[in-house]
Design a protein around this motif. Structure first.
Motif, mmCIF file in Angstrom:
data_model
loop_
_atom_site.group_PDB
_atom_site.id
_atom_site.type_symbol
_atom_site.label_atom_id
_atom_site.label_comp_id
_atom_site.label_asym_id
_atom_site.label_seq_id
_atom_site.Cartn_x
_atom_site.Cartn_y
_atom_site.Cartn_z
ATOM 1 N N THR A 1 87.414 54.873 99.750
ATOM 2 C CA THR A 1 87.565 56.288 100.112
ATOM 3 C C THR A 1 86.973 57.158 99.019
ATOM 4 O OG1 THR A 1 89.589 55.802 101.343
ATOM 5 C CG2 THR A 1 89.238 58.094 100.704
ATOM 6 N N ARG A 2 86.358 58.240 99.433
ATOM 7 C CA ARG A 2 85.777 59.214 98.507
ATOM 8 C C ARG A 2 86.074 60.615 99.033
ATOM 9 N NH1 ARG A 2 84.041 58.150 93.972
ATOM 10 N NH2 ARG A 2 82.104 57.105 94.360
ATOM 11 N N SER B 1 82.248 58.222 118.346
ATOM 12 C CA SER B 1 81.878 59.201 117.333
ATOM 13 C C SER B 1 82.535 60.536 117.654
ATOM 14 C CB SER B 1 80.354 59.369 117.292
ATOM 15 O OG SER B 1 80.002 60.291 116.288
ATOM 16 N N SER B 2 83.181 61.113 116.636
ATOM 17 C CA SER B 2 83.801 62.430 116.752
ATOM 18 C C SER B 2 83.794 63.048 115.355
ATOM 19 C CB SER B 2 85.235 62.316 117.282
ATOM 20 O OG SER B 2 86.068 61.703 116.310
ATOM 21 N N THR B 3 84.372 64.223 115.206
ATOM 22 C CA THR B 3 84.426 64.833 113.874
ATOM 23 C C THR B 3 85.453 64.149 112.976
ATOM 24 O OG1 THR B 3 85.960 66.507 114.671
ATOM 25 C CG2 THR B 3 83.612 67.100 114.623
ATOM 26 N N SER B 4 86.257 63.244 113.527
ATOM 27 C CA SER B 4 87.265 62.571 112.703
ATOM 28 C C SER B 4 86.975 61.094 112.463
ATOM 29 C CB SER B 4 88.654 62.720 113.327
ATOM 30 O OG SER B 4 88.695 62.098 114.592
ATOM 31 N N GLU C 1 89.059 62.802 107.077
ATOM 32 C CA GLU C 1 90.290 63.595 107.071
ATOM 33 C C GLU C 1 90.071 64.874 106.275
ATOM 34 O OE1 GLU C 1 93.962 60.836 106.614
ATOM 35 O OE2 GLU C 1 92.316 59.923 105.451
ATOM 36 N N PRO C 2 89.987 66.029 106.966
ATOM 37 C CA PRO C 2 89.806 67.302 106.251
ATOM 38 C C PRO C 2 91.016 67.621 105.376
ATOM 39 C CG PRO C 2 89.450 67.556 108.618
ATOM 40 C CD PRO C 2 90.034 66.197 108.401
ATOM 41 N N LYS C 3 90.749 68.116 104.160
ATOM 42 C CA LYS C 3 91.806 68.486 103.209
ATOM 43 C C LYS C 3 91.342 69.702 102.404
ATOM 44 C CE LYS C 3 94.281 64.517 103.474
ATOM 45 N NZ LYS C 3 95.627 64.242 103.666
ATOM 46 N N ASN D 1 88.325 63.714 103.002
ATOM 47 C CA ASN D 1 88.499 62.330 102.554
ATOM 48 C C ASN D 1 87.729 61.455 103.541
ATOM 49 O OD1 ASN D 1 90.191 63.025 100.473
ATOM 50 N ND2 ASN D 1 92.056 62.372 101.505
ATOM 51 N N VAL D 2 86.726 60.732 103.040
ATOM 52 C CA VAL D 2 85.929 59.852 103.886
ATOM 53 C C VAL D 2 86.251 58.416 103.500
ATOM 54 C CG1 VAL D 2 83.618 59.174 104.626
ATOM 55 C CG2 VAL D 2 84.085 61.568 104.045
#
Length: 174
Positions: free
Chosen positions: A32-33, A98-101, A124-126, A131-132
């Protein structure tokens, strides 16, 4: 003396085979990055196989690698097949979701050995960042279990994922 060496060798081989037999039937490697960009900026770099040459560490394994992109231009149904040197091997990837998440990819290796896995990118938007998580999971054959008694799949693949996520971060944040 020769009998003692043969006995030690037999016990060692038996021990390796027993340890391998007790390993799980599946594997998973993930990294994760945090990327200071939103998913809408990151997903296009993942779901378009044309963009992979700018960030994927696997693109550098063989400069002469043969690549064929078919199916959809990007997203679900996009297909990337490759055949390269010993390091790159041969295989096929197809985006199955495929989606934005998330982006899920069916990953079939042909060489150096045949196996079917699933690669996944979870976003995961934060608070203005994302967080990818890049992961791969699949079945572990008995031969793979024996090999991973001596080699760490997490360390080998994990290094590549870390490099790829760092490249993705640089591109998305530019």
């Amino acid at each position: 003396m020769l009998n003692t060496i043969a006995m030690i060798f037999t016990v060692f081989v038996a021990g390796v085979l027993i340890v391998a037999a007790m390993k799980p039937g599946t594997f998973r490697v993930q990294r994760t990055r945090i990327i200071h960009a939103g998913p809408r900026k990151i997903v296009p770099l993942i779901e378009d196989f044309h963009a992979w040459r700018s960030w994927s560490p696997y693109e550098k394994l063989d400069p002469a690698m043969k690549k064929v992109l078919t199916g959809a231009q990007k997203g679900k149904g996009a297909v990337y097949a490759w055949e390269g040197n010993v390091k790159a091997g041969a295989g096929r990837m197809e985006i199955i979701d495929s989606s934005t998440s998330q982006v899920r990819i069916k990953l079939d290796f042909i060489k150096p050995f045949a196996t079917q896995n699933v690669a996944e990118f979870i976003l995961e938007p934060k608070c203005g960042s994302t967080n990818v998580t890049w992961s791969i999971q699949g079945p572990s054959s008995y031969l793979a279990k024996v090999a991973t008694t001596f080699l760490s799949m997490d360390r080998l693949v994990g290094r590549d994922f870390e490099a790829g996520l760092e490249n993705l971060k640089e591109l998305a944040e530019a």
